[in-house]
Motif scaffolding. Structure first.
Motif, PDB file in Angstrom:
ATOM      1  N   VAL A 111       0.844  -1.206   0.000  1.00  0.00           N
ATOM      2  CA  VAL A 111       0.000   0.000   0.000  1.00  0.00           C
ATOM      3  C   VAL A 111       0.876   1.251   0.000  1.00  0.00           C
ATOM      4  CG1 VAL A 111      -1.649   1.331   1.385  1.00  0.00           C
ATOM      5  CG2 VAL A 111      -2.004  -1.134   1.048  1.00  0.00           C
ATOM      6  N   ARG A 126       0.680   4.265  -2.717  1.00  0.00           N
ATOM      7  CA  ARG A 126      -0.083   5.409  -2.192  1.00  0.00           C
ATOM      8  C   ARG A 126       0.173   6.705  -2.944  1.00  0.00           C
ATOM      9  NH1 ARG A 126       0.372   6.227   3.809  1.00  0.00           N
ATOM     10  NH2 ARG A 126      -1.267   7.705   3.414  1.00  0.00           N
ATOM     11  N   VAL A 178      -5.499   6.538   0.219  1.00  0.00           N
ATOM     12  CA  VAL A 178      -5.116   5.664   1.317  1.00  0.00           C
ATOM     13  C   VAL A 178      -5.349   6.373   2.639  1.00  0.00           C
ATOM     14  CG1 VAL A 178      -3.211   4.383   2.385  1.00  0.00           C
ATOM     15  CG2 VAL A 178      -3.383   4.523  -0.113  1.00  0.00           C
ATOM     16  N   VAL A 185      -7.950   1.444   1.475  1.00  0.00           N
ATOM     17  CA  VAL A 185      -7.451   1.868   0.168  1.00  0.00           C
ATOM     18  C   VAL A 185      -8.607   1.865  -0.824  1.00  0.00           C
ATOM     19  CG1 VAL A 185      -5.806   1.430  -1.694  1.00  0.00           C
ATOM     20  CG2 VAL A 185      -5.224   0.784   0.659  1.00  0.00           C
ATOM     21  N   TYR A 241      -8.864   2.516  -4.798  1.00  0.00           N
ATOM     22  CA  TYR A 241      -8.042   2.739  -5.994  1.00  0.00           C
ATOM     23  C   TYR A 241      -8.868   2.655  -7.269  1.00  0.00           C
ATOM     24  CZ  TYR A 241      -7.620  -2.424  -5.819  1.00  0.00           C
ATOM     25  OH  TYR A 241      -7.865  -3.773  -5.763  1.00  0.00           O
TER      26      TYR A 241
END
Length: 174
Positions: free
Chosen positions: A38, A42, A49, A91, A93
């Motif tokens: 992560v 990030r 995050v 997270v 994404y």
């Protein structure tokens, strides 16, 4: 809590005692490697995050204790649930480029293949996979990792969660 998540949690809670019987051979969740992955992504565009560690979680628990809602039973249960959590990583994404999203998901899946899958739910092409470790009698869930690749979401709750409190909070307990 939306009904899919509530259904997933209730199903997970029902299956935990059976999963706990094999806990002596359970594979630990690779917490450090997930956090490293992560951290690596990030700074990529489209990755959002949120990480809370010890100090931030202590401050959050204290803020909940001081809130006006502390007299509500669900707030007290949420506080009890938070007590054993050492680190939270969330997270999102979804807005990342397709190639970056696929690469992150592929690398995360390799890490999670080393962990015990507690529950997988599918709705068409979407899926949610829940990983973690239970103790011998299924009363404690440790290092919970929820990954929904279709919605490009990862939620990690590292630490211990008392299953009875989780059941009460989701409405499945007494």
């Amino acid at each position: 809590m939306n009904s899919l998540w509530k259904t997933l949690l209730i199903t997970l809670l029902l299956l935990l005692p059976a999963a706990g019987r094999g806990a002596e051979t359970a594979k630990r969740t690779p917490q450090g490697r997930i956090v490293s992955l992560v951290s690596e992504y990030r700074s990529c565009d489209g990755f959002e995050v949120i990480r809370f560690g010890g100090l931030a979680l202590t401050a959050l628990r204290q803020a909940v204790r001081l809130s006006d809602d502390i007299d509500r039973e669900d707030t007290r249960m949420a506080l009890a649930l938070m007590k054993g959590i050492r680190k939270v990583v969330v997270v999102d994404y979804e807005d990342a480029e397709d190639a970056t999203r696929r690469r992150f998901t592929r690398r995360l899946d390799k890490l999670l293949d080393e962990s015990d899958l507690l529950l997988e739910a599918r709705d068409g092409s979407d899926s949610v996979r829940i990983f973690g470790v239970t103790d011998g009698d299924g009363s404690v869930l440790r290092d919970l990792v929820v990954h929904a690749p279709g919605s490009s979401t990862l939620v990690c709750l590292f630490g211990s969660l008392p299953v009875e409190t989780l059941a009460k909070l989701t409405g499945d307990g007494k």
